[in-house]
Structures are given as C-alpha cells and as structure tokens.
Motif scaffolding. Structure first.
Motif, mmCIF file in Angstrom:
data_model
loop_
_atom_site.group_PDB
_atom_site.id
_atom_site.type_symbol
_atom_site.label_atom_id
_atom_site.label_comp_id
_atom_site.label_asym_id
_atom_site.label_seq_id
_atom_site.Cartn_x
_atom_site.Cartn_y
_atom_site.Cartn_z
ATOM 1 N N CYS A 328 42.476 44.266 55.104
ATOM 2 C CA CYS A 328 42.046 42.926 54.634
ATOM 3 C C CYS A 328 40.591 43.105 54.594
ATOM 4 C CB CYS A 328 42.509 41.783 55.783
ATOM 5 S SG CYS A 328 41.378 40.399 55.461
ATOM 6 N N ARG A 329 39.884 42.562 53.342
ATOM 7 C CA ARG A 329 38.244 42.702 53.219
ATOM 8 C C ARG A 329 37.570 41.615 53.486
ATOM 9 N NH1 ARG A 329 37.391 46.881 48.707
ATOM 10 N NH2 ARG A 329 35.167 46.717 49.516
ATOM 11 N N CYS A 330 38.094 40.392 54.252
ATOM 12 C CA CYS A 330 37.542 39.180 54.309
ATOM 13 C C CYS A 330 36.126 39.161 54.803
ATOM 14 C CB CYS A 330 38.603 38.425 55.260
ATOM 15 S SG CYS A 330 39.779 37.567 54.588
ATOM 16 N N CYS A 343 39.695 42.965 46.669
ATOM 17 C CA CYS A 343 40.581 43.400 47.396
ATOM 18 C C CYS A 343 41.757 43.982 47.134
ATOM 19 C CB CYS A 343 40.887 42.342 48.571
ATOM 20 S SG CYS A 343 42.056 42.768 49.962
ATOM 21 N N PHE A 346 44.830 41.593 47.025
ATOM 22 C CA PHE A 346 44.812 40.311 46.666
ATOM 23 C C PHE A 346 46.024 40.191 45.461
ATOM 24 C CE2 PHE A 346 43.225 37.474 43.398
ATOM 25 C CZ PHE A 346 43.103 36.212 43.969
ATOM 26 N N CYS A 350 48.919 40.059 49.602
ATOM 27 C CA CYS A 350 48.403 38.934 50.173
ATOM 28 C C CYS A 350 48.234 37.774 49.232
ATOM 29 C CB CYS A 350 46.925 39.157 50.631
ATOM 30 S SG CYS A 350 46.171 37.787 51.526
ATOM 31 N N GLY A 357 45.642 37.879 55.260
ATOM 32 C CA GLY A 357 44.304 37.683 55.651
ATOM 33 C C GLY A 357 43.958 36.216 55.824
ATOM 34 N N CYS A 359 41.314 34.513 54.629
ATOM 35 C CA CYS A 359 40.624 33.587 53.700
ATOM 36 C C CYS A 359 41.663 33.353 52.596
ATOM 37 C CB CYS A 359 39.666 34.635 52.855
ATOM 38 S SG CYS A 359 38.422 35.330 54.044
ATOM 39 N N MET A 360 42.872 33.840 52.824
ATOM 40 C CA MET A 360 44.026 33.518 51.983
ATOM 41 C C MET A 360 44.765 32.006 52.242
ATOM 42 S SD MET A 360 45.205 34.156 48.824
ATOM 43 C CE MET A 360 45.045 35.557 48.270
ATOM 44 N N CYS A 367 39.617 33.659 49.054
ATOM 45 C CA CYS A 367 40.872 34.134 48.353
ATOM 46 C C CYS A 367 41.835 33.308 47.987
ATOM 47 C CB CYS A 367 41.271 35.356 49.322
ATOM 48 S SG CYS A 367 40.265 36.574 49.657
HETATM 49 S S1 SF4 Z 1 42.589 37.184 52.565
HETATM 50 FE FE1 SF4 Z 1 43.929 38.729 51.439
HETATM 51 S S2 SF4 Z 1 43.126 38.971 49.561
HETATM 52 FE FE2 SF4 Z 1 41.492 38.081 50.967
HETATM 53 S S3 SF4 Z 1 40.461 39.824 51.750
HETATM 54 FE FE3 SF4 Z 1 42.106 39.260 53.227
HETATM 55 S S4 SF4 Z 1 43.584 40.580 52.546
HETATM 56 FE FE4 SF4 Z 1 42.449 40.681 50.955
#
Ligand code: SF4
Length: 388
Positions: A328-330, A343, A346, A350, A357, A359-360, A367
């Motif tokens: 996850c790259r949040c 990401c 994405f 996710c 993550g 942000c989804m 996201c």
């Molecule tokens: S919330 Fe999901 S899409 Fe956004 S950075 Fe984290 S893993 Fe990736």
C-alpha cells in the motif's frame, strides 16, 4: 484541454471560462521567468473530491499539477487505534464509530479480524453513529460500557470538548483520542515532497482555526496559501489567487472562503478544545510521528481516556513501525508524491468494495475519490503515455 461544458459549470460557464483565461494568462507570465512546472496541493480530501470529480485537472494548462494532501482524517488514523478498538469490541465493550472508520482496515489482525466491520460480523459490539451525541444517547439508554473512536481534525474536536465540559458523558463511556492537527501535517508534506508551490488550505478546519493558523507556514516556506471553499468555482478562484501571488512574488495567506472562515477562526471553539485537550507529538498513518500534530486529554480529563482505562499503551516514536499493509502506497499518495493510479494495487487488489489500504475507504480518501470518479482510466492513460 477539455471544453468547459460539464454540468458543474453549466450555470456559471462564463465565469469559469473567464477564470480559466486568467489562469492561462498568469501561467504565461510565470513561465517567462523560467518556471516550467507548478505543484499545488489540495490539503483537504473534499478539495481533492472537487478537483477530481469535476475534472479540474483536465482544464488547467499543462505544467500546473494538482496533488492530494494528508487531509482525510480516516486515511491518517493509525492502525493502532483501529486494532485497539477491535480488541475492545471483541471483549464486549461497545465501540461507537463513524461509518467510514467502520470499514477502515487495520494492519494487524486481532483474533483473525481486520476491521470493526469484521469485528461486528463475528459478534463484536460495534455501533455506527453519525455523531458523538448519538453515541452518548445510545450509551445512556443501554447503560453499556462503551468507547467512542474519536477520529478527526480541528473541525470535529469542539463537539467532543463541549460534550465533556458540559458533563454529558455517561459514567462508563470513554474516548479513544485520535484527533490530529492539520498545519503540522501540511508542513511535513511540504518537507517530504520537496517542493510545493501553492496550498489550497482546508475550508472546514479553518472555520475553527482561522486564517491566522496558516500564516507561519506560508511565511516560513514562502508559499501562497488560499483557504478555499469547496465548489469548483471556489477552487478555480483559489488557483487564480495562488498564481497571482507567484507572479507577483508576494506569497501570503488569503481567505477565499470568506462566507465561512475568518482570520481568527472560532475563538469559543478553540477555547473549548484547549480546555479539554492539549497538543502532543502524534503518529499519522503512513507518515509516522509529526511533532505537535495530535490531541491528548489534559491531566484533569484523563480518566475519560479509553487506552488509559483499559491499560493499552500507545507505541512510542521509537517503537512505531510504518503502519501500512505491504504494497500500500498511501503514505506517498497523501503527500502528493504519487497519484493513486501509480499504486500497483489500485483497482486490482484494492477497490472501494474491497479496500486494502486506508485511502480507499472514506469519501475523502484520494484513492477512493479517484476510483469512484472513474477518472483513473484517463489518468492511467496519461501516465502510461508519459512513461513511454
Ligand atoms: S489505498 Fe489502495 S490503491 Fe491507495 S495506495 Fe493504498 S493500496 Fe494503493
């Protein structure tokens, strides 16, 4: 560049067209000084929603980039608080939570459970509420040992403080205090991302903290900072103001959202917060510890602190690990280092229905906003062509 014919601008098409023309003219002037790229950060999740949902990026001249900031309270709530709430819910303490935090995935599973939604599915005591007052009413009615997951920024904390000051909190009711302060996180993002040329500062938060709270940041980093409303035209006007300040080389704080925000903010609300809570160094999910960026109960109210009551120790900065699930790259999304489409998870592992993550999850998460707007197809195409 997209024609300004979308439904948003239909009633204000002429004004929007004029604003775009002003933006283009200012940008031409700025470029004469050798500037090729500008990065403007939307601090707040709601501004990211306006920017993305209404396609504002696509009508801006090439070279002006809008990036998301850390202004989504659900996204930045450390996994530790979610894990603590799950643990208490499974032990029979009723946990009150807002709907978006209900689905927030923790990093560590507690007895096989990864979110409050899952805790409830296996019989844990979890109740979704719209406000603290709903939680208090329910707790008074049921006389149940309860905990409120108090996430939020400066906007939500006056209600928590006034409920405590007015002595409305039931006997067996405690708070997981996970509140965060926005200007320190904006400073963190500026330092991490390397360069931010303008900030669209949060409107809701600034109704409480006022325009003056953004002055030190703007002065320290020479960054044009505009406190903006949330309509597409508000954001366009704020971009005009940022470009004008860059062109004039006179960075400062300007309030565009004058219908709700004053220079000194809501003094009574700030006083109430200050009576009950004090600032402390605090962790932000995906970012780590940021000095003076969180709230904790003042000494005289510490008996209302759930972690204290249940003997749950908060990790110290030295013990804090990077609290995102693998991949996850949040942490990069919420400081504008990457766009959600960069990401690899994405819309694969996710998605809004299966958030991996933080942000989804929330409607303010970058996201989730990109996924729901469907603009990711457009941006992914752009990203791929820029990588070719
Ligand atoms: S919330 Fe999901 S899409 Fe956004 S950075 Fe984290 S893993 Fe990736």
């Amino acid at each position: 560049m997209r024609d300004i014919t979308s439904k948003v601008f239909r009633s204000n098409r002429e004004l929007a067209a004029k604003l775009i023309k002003i933006i283009e003219a200012l940008w031409r002037n700025i470029k004469l000084n050798g500037v090729e790229q500008l990065k403007i950060m939307n601090f707040c999740g709601t501004h990211e929603y306006t920017t993305t949902h209404y396609g504002l990026r696509s009508i801006l001249p090439e070279g002006i980039d809008m990036v998301a900031g850390p202004g989504c309270p659900v996204c930045v709530t450390p996994s530790f608080y979610v894990e603590s709430a799950i643990k208490l819910a499974l032990e029979g303490v009723r946990v009150y939570t807002y709907g978006d935090a209900y689905r927030l995935p923790a990093v560590k599973k507690i007895e096989g459970v990864r979110s409050l939604a899952e805790a409830r599915a296996v019989g844990g005591e979890v109740q979704i509420v719209y406000s603290l007052l709903d939680a208090v009413k329910d707790a008074v009615k049921d006389k149940k040992e309860s905990v409120f997951l108090a996430i939020g920024f400066e906007t939500t904390y006056p209600v928590y403080a006034s409920t405590i000051i007015k002595d409305m909190v039931p006997e067996d009711f405690r708070f997981i205090v996970a509140g965060r302060l926005t200007p320190p996180a904006a400073e963190y993002a500026i330092n991490k991302v390397g360069r931010v040329d303008g900030i669209i500062a949060p409107g809701h938060v600034s109704t409480i903290i006022g325009g003056e709270a953004w002055k030190p940041l703007s002065e320290k980093y020479n960054i044009p900072t505009v406190i903006s409303g949330f309509e597409p035209l508000d954001v366009l006007i704020s971009i005009v103001e940022i470009l004008r300040q860059i062109d004039e080389r006179r960075p400062r704080v300007v309030i565009e959202y004058t219908r709700a925000v004053s220079w000194s903010g809501n003094i009574a609300a700030k006083k109430m917060i200050n009576q009950v809570f004090e600032e402390c160094d605090a962790a932000w999910r995906g970012l780590g510890f940021i000095p003076k960026s969180g709230y904790r109960m003042r000494q005289q109210y510490q008996e209302l602190d759930a972690l204290r009551k249940y003997g749950i120790a908060e990790p110290s900065p030295a013990d804090w690990s990077y609290d995102l699930s693998p991949g996850c790259r949040c942490g990069e999304v919420i400081i504008g280092k990457i766009k959600p489409v960069e990401c690899p998870l994405f819309m694969k592992k996710c998605t809004p229905n299966t958030p991996y993550g933080p942000c989804m999850v929330s409607s303010e998460g970058a996201c989730s906003i990109w996924a729901r707007a469907g603009t990711f197809r457009f941006h992914r195409k752009q990203l791929h062509s820029s990588l070719d």
